[in-house]
Write a protein that holds these residues in place. Structure first.
Motif, mmCIF file in Angstrom:
data_model
loop_
_atom_site.group_PDB
_atom_site.id
_atom_site.type_symbol
_atom_site.label_atom_id
_atom_site.label_comp_id
_atom_site.label_asym_id
_atom_site.label_seq_id
_atom_site.Cartn_x
_atom_site.Cartn_y
_atom_site.Cartn_z
ATOM 1 N N UNK A 1 17.185 -0.281 -2.293
ATOM 2 C CA UNK A 1 17.139 1.128 -2.196
ATOM 3 C C UNK A 1 17.000 1.710 -0.746
ATOM 4 N N UNK A 2 17.911 2.448 -0.136
ATOM 5 C CA UNK A 2 17.805 2.870 1.113
ATOM 6 C C UNK A 2 17.634 4.148 1.231
ATOM 7 N N UNK A 3 16.745 4.630 2.162
ATOM 8 C CA UNK A 3 16.487 6.167 2.433
ATOM 9 C C UNK A 3 16.683 6.394 3.957
ATOM 10 N N UNK A 4 17.703 7.422 4.121
ATOM 11 C CA UNK A 4 17.769 7.763 5.726
ATOM 12 C C UNK A 4 16.836 9.492 5.159
ATOM 13 N N UNK A 5 15.997 9.213 5.824
ATOM 14 C CA UNK A 5 14.697 10.540 5.759
ATOM 15 C C UNK A 5 15.335 11.983 6.321
ATOM 16 N N UNK A 6 16.246 11.797 7.317
ATOM 17 C CA UNK A 6 16.862 12.955 7.878
ATOM 18 C C UNK A 6 18.501 12.963 7.931
ATOM 19 N N UNK A 7 19.089 12.058 7.339
ATOM 20 C CA UNK A 7 20.575 12.218 6.929
ATOM 21 C C UNK A 7 21.171 11.538 8.100
ATOM 22 N N UNK A 8 22.351 11.059 7.754
ATOM 23 C CA UNK A 8 23.398 10.347 8.893
ATOM 24 C C UNK A 8 23.804 11.081 9.895
#
Length: 271
Positions: free
Chosen positions: A197-204
């Motif tokens: 599971x991957x999380x980009x906390x502020x979006x690409x």
């Protein structure tokens, strides 16, 4: 002054000649106070410019540190929120579909997103399995160029592009209402331990798109989402010699950073 004036008006206070002396002293005091107030010297232009220069130097020295501290606090806040949402969403999926151990093997990432996870989130957009690691998740046409000249979406600490654990035609993702991007790989084992599971906390769309800075790694273990490296020792998590550790000198460093942040009281101490 008030005492002198009061005394001046009292019949028994003093003789006429003393009254005249008091009146003269009182007027002198009042004039002196007014003169100091009205004619006090101002700062010269040179003094003002020197002061402003000193303020500018101090600001230039302190603002970057304050900004870095603010960014760390914001990152941790968004990471906490994403971690909480992930576990809440997984628990709702467990309530609907039973324990993860009982889910079918090899659930494709798109199905895992669409049917199992997305219904529990406020989703802006769902993205199908990525064509390649360079368009890993929530891809809207934005890439970065590494110091090695590679066009990619995400990088490790050492600026090497992230190809694994993103996999071609495997990683599906969803963008939430607060711009957090969550991606998953296929659920390939009974206990879910191989589902990344991957999380980009502020979006690409917002950088730096780097592991340990705004990109963090998790795994589904049983009915819980846990940070990658959750079962590592404290020494391994922060070791410069262990691959994927949360250390700026580690090879492919940054994958274990969510685990390190949690171990260290939700603090970012590695940069």
């Amino acid at each position: 002054v008030i005492l002198l004036i009061t005394c001046f008006h009292m019949e028994t206070c003093m003789e006429d000649n003393m009254k005249n002396t008091v009146l003269t002293l009182t007027k002198g005091l009042i004039y002196s106070v007014r003169s100091d107030y009205l004619y006090k010297k101002a700062f010269t232009l040179a003094e003002v410019l020197i002061t402003l220069g000193i303020i500018g130097v101090v600001a230039a020295m302190t603002l970057p540190a304050l900004r870095a501290k603010y960014e760390k606090v914001e990152t941790v806040t968004r990471l906490k929120r994403a971690y909480s949402l992930l576990n809440q969403g997984l628990q709702r999926a467990v309530a609907d579909f039973g324990e993860v151990n009982d889910w079918p093997d090899n659930i494709p990432s798109e199905e895992l997103i669409n049917d199992y996870l997305a219904p529990s989130f406020k989703v802006l957009k769902i993205y199908p399995s990525a064509e390649s690691w360079s368009k890993a998740m929530c891809y809207d046409g934005k890439n970065i160029t590494t110091s090695y000249g590679t066009e990619t979406q995400y990088v490790w600490f050492d600026d090497i592009h992230i190809a694994s654990p993103f996999f071609s035609n495997n990683t599906a993702s969803m963008k939430l209402a607060d711009e957090i991007c969550i991606g998953v790989n296929n659920l390939v084992s009974k206990d879910g331990s191989a589902s990344n599971v991957f999380v980009d906390v502020n979006g690409n769309a917002k950088g730096p798109n780097k592991a340990g800075y705004d990109l963090f790694f998790f795994t589904i273990k049983g009915n819980v989402v846990k940070p990658f490296g959750w079962d590592w020792t404290d020494e391994d998590i922060s070791s410069p010699s262990k691959q994927n550790a949360c250390n700026l000198k580690a090879l492919y460093g940054g994958e274990a950073c969510a685990a390190r942040i949690m171990r260290e009281g939700w603090e970012i101490n590695y940069r």
